[in-house]
Design an enzyme around this catalytic site. Structure first.
Site, PDB file in Angstrom:
ATOM      1  NE  ARG A 118      52.363 -17.470  28.191  1.00 24.23           N
ATOM      2  CZ  ARG A 118      52.260 -17.295  26.877  1.00 24.23           C
ATOM      3  NH1 ARG A 118      53.342 -17.251  26.141  1.00 24.23           N
ATOM      4  NH2 ARG A 118      51.101 -17.168  26.300  1.00 24.23           N
TER       5      ARG A 118
ATOM      6  CD1 TRP B  68      47.652 -14.540  35.355  1.00 28.37           C
ATOM      7  CD2 TRP B  68      46.203 -13.740  33.856  1.00 28.37           C
ATOM      8  NE1 TRP B  68      47.509 -13.196  35.577  1.00 28.37           N
ATOM      9  CE2 TRP B  68      46.637 -12.680  34.682  1.00 28.37           C
ATOM     10  CE3 TRP B  68      45.289 -13.472  32.843  1.00 28.37           C
ATOM     11  CZ2 TRP B  68      46.175 -11.379  34.517  1.00 28.37           C
ATOM     12  CZ3 TRP B  68      44.838 -12.174  32.681  1.00 28.37           C
ATOM     13  CH2 TRP B  68      45.282 -11.145  33.517  1.00 28.37           C
TER      14      TRP B  68
ATOM     15  CG  ASN C 250      47.099 -20.571  26.778  1.00 28.98           C
ATOM     16  OD1 ASN C 250      46.928 -21.217  27.811  1.00 28.98           O
ATOM     17  ND2 ASN C 250      48.296 -20.255  26.314  1.00 28.98           N
TER      18      ASN C 250
ATOM     19  CD  GLU D  18      49.930   6.716  30.538  1.00 31.51           C
ATOM     20  OE1 GLU D  18      49.799   7.171  31.684  1.00 31.51           O
ATOM     21  OE2 GLU D  18      50.496   5.635  30.298  1.00 31.51           O
TER      22      GLU D  18
ATOM     23  CG  HIS E  70      45.787  30.125  32.180  1.00 32.27           C
ATOM     24  ND1 HIS E  70      45.260  31.391  32.291  1.00 32.27           N
ATOM     25  CD2 HIS E  70      45.002  29.471  31.285  1.00 32.27           C
ATOM     26  CE1 HIS E  70      44.194  31.498  31.515  1.00 32.27           C
ATOM     27  NE2 HIS E  70      44.025  30.336  30.890  1.00 32.27           N
TER      28      HIS E  70
ATOM     29  CE  LYS F 147      52.837  -4.125  35.546  1.00 31.68           C
ATOM     30  NZ  LYS F 147      52.643  -2.941  34.696  1.00 31.68           N
TER      31      LYS F 147
HETATM   32  C1  F6R Z   1      52.471   3.751  35.162  1.00 29.08           C
HETATM   33  C2  F6R Z   1      52.120   2.727  36.115  1.00 29.08           C
HETATM   34  C3  F6R Z   1      51.464   3.137  37.379  1.00 29.08           C
HETATM   35  C4  F6R Z   1      50.187   2.311  37.579  1.00 29.08           C
HETATM   36  C5  F6R Z   1      49.604   2.599  38.965  1.00 29.08           C
HETATM   37  C6  F6R Z   1      48.304   1.849  39.195  1.00 29.08           C
HETATM   38  O1  F6R Z   1      53.084   3.214  34.042  1.00 29.08           O
HETATM   39  O2  F6R Z   1      52.346   1.569  35.897  1.00 29.08           O
HETATM   40  O3  F6R Z   1      51.167   4.504  37.378  1.00 29.08           O
HETATM   41  O4  F6R Z   1      49.289   2.634  36.575  1.00 29.08           O
HETATM   42  O5  F6R Z   1      50.529   2.219  39.955  1.00 29.08           O
HETATM   43  O6  F6R Z   1      48.504   0.480  39.135  1.00 29.08           O
HETATM   44  P1  F6R Z   1      47.286  -0.505  38.986  1.00 29.08           P
HETATM   45  O7  F6R Z   1      46.654  -0.259  37.670  1.00 29.08           O
HETATM   46  O8  F6R Z   1      47.885  -1.871  39.107  1.00 29.08           O
HETATM   47  O9  F6R Z   1      46.329  -0.197  40.115  1.00 29.08           O
END
Ligand code: F6R
Length: 607
Positions: free
Chosen positions: A29, A72, A98, A480, A503, A602
């Site tokens: 988590r 967290w 929580n 997005e 364009h 991530k």
């Molecule tokens: C897209 C994605 C990335 C983040 C980017 C910014 O799905 O995960 O484009 O949005 O790397 O990351 P943060 O928000 O952690 O600064």
């Protein structure tokens, strides 16, 4: 998000071992500190991982029952003193929690006036002190717990223990999930079933307002008015991994499905009755914000697209000039900033290197720096002058979904905050606030229809290219939609402002090049219909994201995905959800590792 695990049984002194194993299965988590308590041996807490906690636990630490927690941080830094469990002034009553107690400041004031001393910065500690106070009057642990819960406002999932009745545990739920495990001569409490599953498959999911009293032999459930209630047990045959994903196949789907809860958590306690927004993290810079003449938003990836929506919101309703810039560009040019500029960083992780450096550059140039950040205590959260936390909970899947939903909600709140400092009328603010409150139910409707989106994704799964188009508030959402599809499906997808299509990009369109057109009923609806016609005239297949009840668009588009109506400013929060689901089902159809797309990380902590 925080994790709870508690145990009461009659198996000698095994509780610490059971609790620590349970915490390990909750580690997925995401957390920043951990703690454990047993009535026999007391509490041990630490910032950092369960492995650190294990090292700190002294020899001979035992107990037949206990409560444990992964924290967290939401209120207060991730330190030992802020880690759970928390106790009352006597050290007799212990709690893990929580959620967020919204009225903790006023309760704390009252309790301090009657002699209670608090040691942590958390909202949670208040719960133990409240039970202590009621126990003096009630002389009954259950009654004291129920009375304390009637005093608090906000969300909670809790486990409570009292040294005076060491084999008894109390669990309660309000907005934050709690599940009870029914074992043979033992009972468990957890925030999700994963730590319970190795012990029993028989569980009871508490409902909001339930308070459960557990001993090794029995469990009784009460409502907050102290009447008893019966909840049927469920047999679950999830694997531990499925349990972490709440039974969903992937974290990405689980996180998309959390949309309604995420909006509620971002809004919680922040909408004033008069339509304005109460943003605690901005109160002490409210005066400076009242004087700023310009806003610069900086971010990367999905968060950057969130910023682009923010530009539309803030310019239309707060009347402030806004520019949005990729952090990776901003930091390498010579942006013109001064004391009258607010520089806002948007970041889920709060650790993205480019966004962080952009903020540092802004600070050097004297701008007021603000953060819209999900990860509490992260570097961006610490280095900005002030900010708004998302409260979206940790995002595990690499592709950002629920964080964007929360960022957009926070930007709407920020717009109300700045708008009411300026020319936004109370009537208009109240209208926006009412629509914000209605969003969770509307998102839920989109989610309930997800199988239809899966069918559409399957139909187009062989396409090699995709165009996503939208206008005004939905232009960033088209960007997005394309990014999500690229990331998880490795498909070439382009996002464009629909007006820009002629364009250049329309040259690519033929029967093998489908488009997704965001064409909900708003001020640019007719223009979007014309763009769809232009695509159809080139034989391009079109999937429309349309407003419920719009039969007109179904005559032109090949497929329609419907969403409920809302005000134009908030459409992105709703319209992004079917695009997230589309990307998810598309990638799933292709058999890709949805949660861990190739080449991506991530948290992007390098340039
Ligand atoms: C897209 C994605 C990335 C983040 C980017 C910014 O799905 O995960 O484009 O949005 O790397 O990351 P943060 O928000 O952690 O600064």
């Amino acid at each position: 998000m925080c994790g709870i695990f508690a145990y009461t049984g009659s198996k000698g002194s095994e509780a610490p071992d059971i609790l620590l194993k349970g915490l390990i299965s909750l580690e997925y988590r995401g957390y920043d500190s951990a703690g454990i308590f047993t009535p026999e041996s007391g509490a041990v807490k630490t910032p950092g991982a369960v492995a650190e906690l294990k090292k700190k636990i002294p020899k001979g630490f035992g107990g037949k029952s206990g409560i444990a927690h992964l924290r967290w941080a939401t209120h207060g830094e991730p330190t030992e003193v802020n880690a759970h469990p928390h106790s009352d002034s006597t050290g007799e009553i212990w709690v893990v929690h929580n959620g967020i107690i919204e009225n903790f400041k006023e309760l704390k004031k009252k309790l301090e006036a009657s002699g209670h001393r608090f040691v942590s910065d958390t909202d949670t500690e208040i719960l133990a002190h409240l039970v202590e106070e009621h126990l003096k009057a009630e002389q009954n642990f259950e009654k004291a717990a129920i009375a304390a819960l009637n005093d608090v406002r906000g969300t909670y999932g809790i486990a409570l223990q009292y040294k005076g009745e060491p084999d008894k545990l109390i669990a309660a739920r309000m907005g934050s999930p709690i599940v009870i495990g029914l074992g043979d001569g033992e009972h468990f409490i957890a925030s999700d079933p994963s730590p319970i599953l190795p012990h029993t498959k028989s569980v009871v999911f508490l409902e909001d307002g339930d308070v459960a009293v557990l001993t090794p032999e029995k469990h009784t459930i009460y409502k907050l008015d102290a009447t008893k209630v019966k909840r049927d047990p469920t047999e679950i045959d999830w694997s531990a991994e499925e349990a972490q994903k709440s039974g969903y196949e992937h974290f990405m789907l689980k996180e998309i499905m959390e949309g309604p809860e995420v909006v509620e958590n971002t809004l919680r306690g922040r909408l004033r009755a008069d339509g304005g927004a109460k943003l605690g993290g901005l109160e002490f810079v409210a005066k400076e914000l009242g004087q700023i003449e310009r806003i610069l938003i900086t971010a990367c990836g999905t968060a950057y697209y969130g910023g682009l929506v923010g530009e539309y919101m803030l310019e239309e309703f707060a009347g402030i000039p806004v520019e949005v810039e990729l952090a990776s560009e901003f930091r390498y040019r010579s942006p013109v900033l001064n004391q009258k500029t607010a520089l806002i960083a948007i970041s889920q992780s709060g650790e993205t290197a480019d966004t962080l450096e952009a903020i540092r550059e802004g600070k050097r140039k004297g701008a007021l720096t603000l953060g819209i950040v999900n990860a509490v205590g992260s570097t961006i959260a610490r280095e900005t002058d002030a900010g708004v936390y998302n409260h979206a909970g940790p995002e595990v899947s690499v592709a950002s979904t629920k964080a964007l939903v929360s960022q957009l909600t926070a930007l709407a709140l920020f717009t109300l905050f700045l708008g009411r400092q300026r020319a936004l009328s109370p009537q208009k603010a109240a209208e926006i606030a009412a629509e914000l409150r209605a969003l969770p139910a509307k998102i839920q409707k989109v989610l309930d229809d997800r199988e239809k989106i899966a069918v559409v994704a399957k139909k187009y799964a062989q396409a090699r290219d995709f165009l996503f188009i939208g206008r005004k508030y939905n232009f960033p959402i088209a960007l997005e939609g394309a990014l999500k599809l690229k990331e998880v499906s490795y498909i070439h997808a382009e996002g464009y402002g629909a007006g820009e299509m002629k364009h250049g990009p329309i040259a690519m369109i033929d029967e093998n090049f489908p488009s997704v057109a965001i064409a909900t009923k708003n001020s640019v609806y007719d223009k979007m219909l014309s763009n769809i016609e232009q695509l159809k005239a080139r034989k391009g297949p079109v999937i429309a994201i349309a407003t419920e009840g719009d039969a007109e668009i179904a005559k032109t588009a090949d497929d329609c995905i419907y969403v409920p109506p809302t005000i134009e400013m908030l459409e992105p929060i709703l319209n992004v959800v079917p695009l997230q689901l589309f990307a998810y089902y598309f990638a799933k159809e292709k058999g890709y590792n949805v949660d861990r797309p190739r080449n991506l990380a991530k948290s992007v902590t390098v340039e």
